[in-house]
Design an enzyme around this catalytic site. Structure first.
Site, PDB file in Angstrom:
ATOM      1  N   ARG A  20      -8.304   3.907  13.668  1.00 19.75           N
ATOM      2  CA  ARG A  20      -7.489   4.787  13.688  1.00 19.75           C
ATOM      3  C   ARG A  20      -6.895   4.842  15.296  1.00 19.75           C
ATOM      4  O   ARG A  20      -5.961   5.368  15.450  1.00 19.75           O
ATOM      5  CB  ARG A  20      -8.148   6.125  13.585  1.00 19.75           C
ATOM      6  CG  ARG A  20      -8.753   6.260  12.220  1.00 19.75           C
ATOM      7  CD  ARG A  20      -7.685   6.282  10.991  1.00 19.75           C
ATOM      8  NE  ARG A  20      -8.380   6.518   9.846  1.00 19.75           N
ATOM      9  CZ  ARG A  20      -7.540   6.469   8.800  1.00 19.75           C
ATOM     10  NH1 ARG A  20      -6.082   6.273   8.824  1.00 19.75           N
ATOM     11  NH2 ARG A  20      -7.898   6.621   7.418  1.00 19.75           N
ATOM     12  N   GLU A  25     -10.603   4.068   3.580  1.00 15.97           N
ATOM     13  CA  GLU A  25      -9.555   4.810   2.953  1.00 15.97           C
ATOM     14  C   GLU A  25     -10.207   4.592   1.419  1.00 15.97           C
ATOM     15  O   GLU A  25      -9.866   3.481   0.967  1.00 15.97           O
ATOM     16  CB  GLU A  25      -8.342   4.561   3.187  1.00 15.97           C
ATOM     17  CG  GLU A  25      -7.994   5.131   4.646  1.00 15.97           C
ATOM     18  CD  GLU A  25      -6.386   5.096   4.907  1.00 15.97           C
ATOM     19  OE1 GLU A  25      -6.030   6.156   5.440  1.00 15.97           O
ATOM     20  OE2 GLU A  25      -5.787   4.377   4.092  1.00 15.97           O
ATOM     21  N   GLN A  41      -4.368   2.469  15.203  1.00 21.31           N
ATOM     22  CA  GLN A  41      -3.010   2.753  14.463  1.00 21.31           C
ATOM     23  C   GLN A  41      -2.203   3.616  15.298  1.00 21.31           C
ATOM     24  O   GLN A  41      -0.879   3.460  15.229  1.00 21.31           O
ATOM     25  CB  GLN A  41      -3.663   3.493  13.170  1.00 21.31           C
ATOM     26  CG  GLN A  41      -2.478   3.934  12.118  1.00 21.31           C
ATOM     27  CD  GLN A  41      -3.240   4.453  10.874  1.00 21.31           C
ATOM     28  OE1 GLN A  41      -4.412   4.515  10.808  1.00 21.31           O
ATOM     29  NE2 GLN A  41      -2.383   5.098  10.017  1.00 21.31           N
ATOM     30  N   THR A  50      -9.252  -5.275   3.879  1.00 18.75           N
ATOM     31  CA  THR A  50      -9.110  -4.719   2.651  1.00 18.75           C
ATOM     32  C   THR A  50     -10.161  -5.009   1.523  1.00 18.75           C
ATOM     33  O   THR A  50      -9.994  -5.979   1.211  1.00 18.75           O
ATOM     34  CB  THR A  50      -7.740  -4.766   1.840  1.00 18.75           C
ATOM     35  OG1 THR A  50      -6.609  -4.415   3.064  1.00 18.75           O
ATOM     36  CG2 THR A  50      -7.361  -3.741   0.689  1.00 18.75           C
ATOM     37  N   LYS A  90      -4.637  -2.180  10.161  1.00 18.55           N
ATOM     38  CA  LYS A  90      -5.076  -2.318   8.593  1.00 18.55           C
ATOM     39  C   LYS A  90      -5.328  -3.488   8.344  1.00 18.55           C
ATOM     40  O   LYS A  90      -6.000  -3.832   7.350  1.00 18.55           O
ATOM     41  CB  LYS A  90      -3.782  -1.565   7.950  1.00 18.55           C
ATOM     42  CG  LYS A  90      -3.588  -0.142   8.334  1.00 18.55           C
ATOM     43  CD  LYS A  90      -4.383   0.691   7.409  1.00 18.55           C
ATOM     44  CE  LYS A  90      -3.584   1.989   7.354  1.00 18.55           C
ATOM     45  NZ  LYS A  90      -4.202   3.130   6.673  1.00 18.55           N
ATOM     46  N   GLU A 106      -9.883  12.655   7.859  1.00 16.40           N
ATOM     47  CA  GLU A 106      -9.807  14.133   7.549  1.00 16.40           C
ATOM     48  C   GLU A 106     -11.141  14.780   7.414  1.00 16.40           C
ATOM     49  O   GLU A 106     -11.062  16.115   7.589  1.00 16.40           O
ATOM     50  CB  GLU A 106      -9.069  13.777   5.782  1.00 16.40           C
ATOM     51  CG  GLU A 106      -7.778  13.270   5.804  1.00 16.40           C
ATOM     52  CD  GLU A 106      -7.530  12.576   4.405  1.00 16.40           C
ATOM     53  OE1 GLU A 106      -7.072  13.419   3.563  1.00 16.40           O
ATOM     54  OE2 GLU A 106      -7.700  11.493   4.332  1.00 16.40           O
ATOM     55  N   GLU A 134      -9.126   4.605  -2.091  1.00 18.05           N
ATOM     56  CA  GLU A 134      -8.025   4.072  -2.902  1.00 18.05           C
ATOM     57  C   GLU A 134      -8.197   3.366  -4.124  1.00 18.05           C
ATOM     58  O   GLU A 134      -9.294   2.814  -4.538  1.00 18.05           O
ATOM     59  CB  GLU A 134      -7.030   3.158  -2.052  1.00 18.05           C
ATOM     60  CG  GLU A 134      -6.596   3.641  -0.785  1.00 18.05           C
ATOM     61  CD  GLU A 134      -5.516   3.001  -0.251  1.00 18.05           C
ATOM     62  OE1 GLU A 134      -4.619   2.138  -1.063  1.00 18.05           O
ATOM     63  OE2 GLU A 134      -5.233   3.120   1.049  1.00 18.05           O
ATOM     64  N   HIS A 189      -3.540  13.936   1.169  1.00 19.49           N
ATOM     65  CA  HIS A 189      -3.797  13.144   2.296  1.00 19.49           C
ATOM     66  C   HIS A 189      -2.803  12.944   3.304  1.00 19.49           C
ATOM     67  O   HIS A 189      -2.796  12.964   4.458  1.00 19.49           O
ATOM     68  CB  HIS A 189      -3.925  11.585   1.799  1.00 19.49           C
ATOM     69  CG  HIS A 189      -4.253  10.525   2.845  1.00 19.49           C
ATOM     70  ND1 HIS A 189      -5.343  10.274   3.989  1.00 19.49           N
ATOM     71  CD2 HIS A 189      -3.510   9.451   3.323  1.00 19.49           C
ATOM     72  CE1 HIS A 189      -5.162   9.572   4.445  1.00 19.49           C
ATOM     73  NE2 HIS A 189      -3.910   8.956   4.348  1.00 19.49           N
ATOM     74  N   ASP A 242      -8.917   0.731   2.118  1.00 19.26           N
ATOM     75  CA  ASP A 242      -8.065   0.387   2.946  1.00 19.26           C
ATOM     76  C   ASP A 242      -8.591   0.537   4.443  1.00 19.26           C
ATOM     77  O   ASP A 242      -8.305   1.551   5.151  1.00 19.26           O
ATOM     78  CB  ASP A 242      -6.918   0.945   2.854  1.00 19.26           C
ATOM     79  CG  ASP A 242      -5.790   0.658   3.637  1.00 19.26           C
ATOM     80  OD1 ASP A 242      -5.786  -0.569   4.293  1.00 19.26           O
ATOM     81  OD2 ASP A 242      -4.944   1.689   4.096  1.00 19.26           O
ATOM     82  N   ASP A 261       0.762  -1.124   0.081  1.00 17.99           N
ATOM     83  CA  ASP A 261      -0.136  -0.007  -0.040  1.00 17.99           C
ATOM     84  C   ASP A 261       1.025   1.170   0.128  1.00 17.99           C
ATOM     85  O   ASP A 261       1.544   1.527   0.859  1.00 17.99           O
ATOM     86  CB  ASP A 261      -0.945   0.080   1.327  1.00 17.99           C
ATOM     87  CG  ASP A 261      -2.296   0.839   1.095  1.00 17.99           C
ATOM     88  OD1 ASP A 261      -2.458   1.270  -0.205  1.00 17.99           O
ATOM     89  OD2 ASP A 261      -2.771   1.149   1.889  1.00 17.99           O
TER      90      ASP A 261
END
Lengths: 437, 437
Positions: free
Chosen positions: B246, B208, B249, B266, B262, B382, B210, B143, B242, B136
Site C-alpha cells: 500500500r 486482497e 501504491q 498474485t 501489485k 479496509e 478476490e 471496496h 492480489d 484485474d
C-alpha cells in the site's frame, strides 16, 4: 563494446546494404521473425541486410557457422526469437560477428548465402518474440508535462514523476507487427456536457511515438537487476506505436490507469536493433541543473557517462485522400530518445526493484517520446493541444485526431560522425472504420 | 445447465468425497495441473474428488473414455490446461459427465481408476494455465468506496465507477499457485512528512480477497463478445490473492495506476471450479433501487435473472507466533461474490467491447470482494481503516498490515438448499522477509 562489426569502412556483398542513407547496412544487422509473404512456411529468424532478409533458418540448415555463433543461430531457426533473446549477449554478439563476416564484401560464403536472401518486399513478419508481458513506461517528461496539462491543468506534473519511472502493464495479446491494420475501437465515453456516458466509436483516436525494448536474459522472481547489470538484460530495441483512444481514456482511467483506451492494439516494427548495434550511439545521461538526482538505485557513473541513446524518431502520416491524390506522406514530428527522463537501464532496474520477474521476450515501451518543443510532440493529443488546434495536412485536410484510412508510420535511426547510419525500418498501421456497437 | 452431475443424492466410491462439508464432492470436480510432490514428473491435469486427485494423464493413457469426453481428456494430459480451456463448454461438459459417471458409487471403472488416485497432500501444483494476460477488475463497490475514502476523502467513489467495469492489466509472470511464499517487496515510498521518497521494504503489505476467472474460448482481435455469449467464454473460477504494497501504491499510482505495488506476486488456488459446477449457485443480479441501470451492452434479462453467483469467501490468517503456540488460524473476514457490482459476464463483455482479444487461459481478477459491512472487508487496508485501527489477533498480537511469517489463506464455497456444497480449496501464501535493498 565497439568492435570490428562497427567499422564504418566495411561494405557488404549485398549491394543495397551499401547505400548512403539506408537503415540496414552491414553495421546494423537487426533481427526479425519472418517468412515468405503469402506462404504457409514456418516463421523463423531473419537478419536485415540492405533491402533483403538473410534467412537464418536456412543458414542454420547450411551448417557453415561454428561454435557459439552456430548455437545462437540454431535458436534463430525457431518461429519466435525468445530462446535466442534468452541466450544473452555472448550468444548474440557471437552471431553478430559471424554474420558480419559472412555478409562482408569478399566473404568466401558469398556464393552459398546468396540463395538464402529474400527480398524484404516479399517477406511477411510476426512480432519477433512471443510477448509474455508488455509494460509501458512514461519516460518523457515533456510528454508527461504536456499531457498532464490537458488532463490536470492545475497539476500537470505529479509529485512522483521526477522520482519514479512511472509505468503500467499493457496488453500482450494485442501487440501487432507493422502493417497489420488497426480497427477504430468502441468504448464508453462521456460526451462534453453529458451526465451519462454512451457507447460509441472513439472520436479521439491517437498514436504514440515510442521505442520498444525486448528483454533478453530474464531474472527470477524475487531477484533484482542492479543498474550496473541492467543493459545486460536488454536484447534490443524496436519502434512502438501505443495507439490510444483519448476519449475512452479520459473517462475510464481513474483510479487504476488506462485499460480499454490502449489495449486494442500496439504496433511494433518487425526489426529489433540489438544493443550491440546501438553501442556507438550511446551518449551521456543526466539531469538538468537544479533537478534532484534520482535515488541511488537508479544512478551511477556508467549511466551518467553513456546511459542514454541518441535515436532520432519521426512520425509520418498520410490519409486515404492523400494517397489517392498522390500527395506524399507528411512528417508530423521529430524527436530524440536522448531527451528521455529515464534510460532503458533505469526502467529495467526499477521494474525489478520489487522482485518482479522479467522473462526473455517481454516488451517494455518507453512511453511517448516528445521533445521540449511543441513541434517535437509524439502524439496528436499534444500536437493539437487536446484537439483544439487542428493540424493542416499537405493536401489541405485538417486533423485533430486520426480519421479512418489514415496511415501512421513511425521511423527511427541513429547517426554519428565516424559511424555508419543505422535504422529501425518502420512501424506502420492504417486505421480501419469501427464496427458499430 | 443443471443435469445429473448436480444431483445431490449421488455419492462417490471415493469415500472422502462424501463427507458433509468437504470442498470436493462428486458434484464439484474442479481441475488443476499437478504432479507428485518432489518428483520430476511432467505436470498434467487432475480432478479433485474428496481428498485425492484423479490423474487425468493416467486416465487418458488408460483409454476408457469415448467420444468428445476422450478428446477433452487428451487435452488434460498436457502440462497446462490452456488447450482444454480453449475447447469450450461442450468439451468440458462432456468430460465432466464422464468423470461424474466414472467416480460414482458403483461405477464399473472403480477398480481401474483406484490406482490413478494421488492423495492431495502428496501432490504439488502449478498455475492451471499458462496465463497470457492477467486483468484485474475492481468490481466491488463496497471496496471501491472504502478504499477511495482512504486515498481521496473528498471523492471516494469516482464518477465513472457505477458505469465502467474498471480494470487494469496486471502481471502474468508473477502469478503463483497456492503454497508458494511471497517475499515482501521493496519499493519507492514517501514517508509521512518527507519531501523525498526512499527505497525501502514495504511497511504496508496487504492481501486482497478476490475471485479469479480463467477464460475458456477466446475471441479474435477486433471482435466483441456480446453479453449473452460471455458466460460461454468462461472456463471456471478460482480464488485469487492480489498481494498489495500500500505504501508503494500510494506513491506510484498516479496517473497510470498500480504497477510495482501489485506485480511482485498474485496467488491463485490450484483448483479451478468450472462454470458447470457453479450453475446451481447462480442468483439474480441487479442494481439497488435508485441506481441507474448499466449501459445496454452490459444489461439483459439473463443477467438480471441469474447473472450473479453466490460464492462465500473468507480470509484466514495465522502468524509465526500463533503457529508456534498452537493457536489456530483466525478468520479475518467473510463476504459473498453475489454482492459484486459487476458480474463475470459483464466484466468479460466490457473487456472486449473495444475489440480486445482474450485468449484461452487468460486470467481475470474480480477485484477485492468486500461486503457492505466493515467486517466484510477483503483487505487489511479496509479492516484497519488505512492502518489507524489495528486488529487484535487471537494470540494477543496486533496487526495493521502483514508481518513477516504471516500466512494468509483464502477460502471459498457455495451452498444452497437442495444441492451439494462445493468448495474452491484454498489460496495460501506466507510472507517472507524482504531482501534488503
Amino acid at each position: 563494446m565497439l568492435d570490428a562489426t562497427h567499422d564504418p569502412a566495411l561494405t557488404s556483398w549485398v549491394e543495397s546494404a551499401n547505400a548512403a542513407a539506408g537503415d540496414f547496412p552491414l553495421q546494423n544487422l537487426p533481427f526479425a521473425a519472418f517468412r515468405r509473404a503469402g506462404s504457409a512456411e514456418s516463421f523463423r529468424g531473419g537478419v536485415a541486410i540492405g533491402d533483403v532478409v538473410l534467412d537464418l533458418g536456412a543458414l542454420h540448415a547450411l551448417g557453415v557457422l561454428q561454435g557459439l555463433a552456430a548455437q545462437a543461430l540454431a535458436l534463430c531457426a525457431q518461429p519466435v526469437l525468445n530462446a535466442f533473446m534468452a541466450a544473452g549477449h555472448e550468444a548474440s554478439a557471437a552471431l553478430r560477428a559471424a554474420l558480419s563476416g559472412a555478409l562482408r564484401s569478399g566473404s568466401p560464403l558469398t556464393g552459398r548465402l546468396r540463395p538464402l536472401l529474400v527480398p524484404q518486399h516479399a517477406a511477411e513478419y510476426r512480432v519477433a518474440a512471443r510477448v509474455g508481458d508488455f509494460t509501458d513506461f512514461y519516460a518523457s517528461i515533456h510528454h508527461a508535462t504536456a499531457v498532464g496539462r490537458l488532463f490536470r491543468p492545475d497539476s500537470p506534473l505529479l509529485p512522483n514523476y521526477k522520482w519514479v519511472p512511472i509505468a503500467y502493464h499493457g496488453r500482450a495479446s494485442s501487440v501487432l507487427v507493422s502493417g497489420q491494420p488497426v480497427t477504430r475501437p468502441c468504448g464508453q465515453v462521456l460526451p462534453p456536457g453529458a451526465t451519462q456516458p454512451e457507447l460509441a466509436a472513439s472520436r479521439r483516436l491517437d498514436y504514440e511515438l515510442e521505442l520498444g525494448v525486448f528483454v533478453g536474459r530474464g531474472n527470477p522472481l524475487g531477484s533484482r537487476v542492479p543498474l550496473a547489470e541492467a543493459d545486460g538484460h536488454v536484447f534490443g530495441l524496436c519502434l512502438l506505436n501505443d495507439w490510444s483512444a483519448r476519449d475512452v481514456q479520459a473517462w475510464e482511467y481513474q483510479p487504476l490507469g488506462p485499460f480499454l483506451a490502449k489495449n486494442f492494439a500496439t504496433t511494433v516494427s518487425p526489426w529489433v536493433v540489438t544493443r550491440e548495434a546501438l553501442a556507438p550511439f550511446r551518449v551521456p545521461w543526466g539531469r538538468p541543473a537544479g533537478e534532484p538526482p534520482p535515488l541511488a538505485y537508479l544512478d551511477d557513473a556508467a549511466q551518467r557517462r553513456a546511459g542514454a541513446i541518441d535515436i532520432q524518431l519521426e512520425v509520418w502520416l498520410d490519409s486515404a485522400r492523400m494517397r489517392a491524390a498522390g500527395v506524399p506522406p507528411q512528417r508530423l514530428s521529430h524527436s530524440s530518445f536522448r531527451d528521455s527522463w529515464w534510460t532503458v537501464a533505469q526502467m529495467l532496474t526499477h521494474h525489478t526493484v520489487n522482485g518482479c520477474n522479467l522473462e526473455p521476450g517481454d516488451l517494455l515501451g518507453s512511453g511517448t517520446q516528445s521533445g521540449a518543443q511543441p513541434a517535437e510532440a509524439g502524439s496528436l493529443l499534444e500536437l493539437t493541444a487536446g484537439g483544439r488546434q487542428p493540424l493542416t495536412l499537405a493536401g489541405g485536410e485538417t486533423r485533430t485526431f486520426l480519421e479512418d484510412g489514415d496511415r501512421v508510420v513511425l521511423r527511427g535511426w541513429c547517426e554519428r560522425a565516424g559511424y555508419a547510419r543505422i535504422g529501425f525500418g518502420e512501424a506502420a498501421g492504417t486505421v480501419l472504420a469501427a464496427t458499430p456497437p
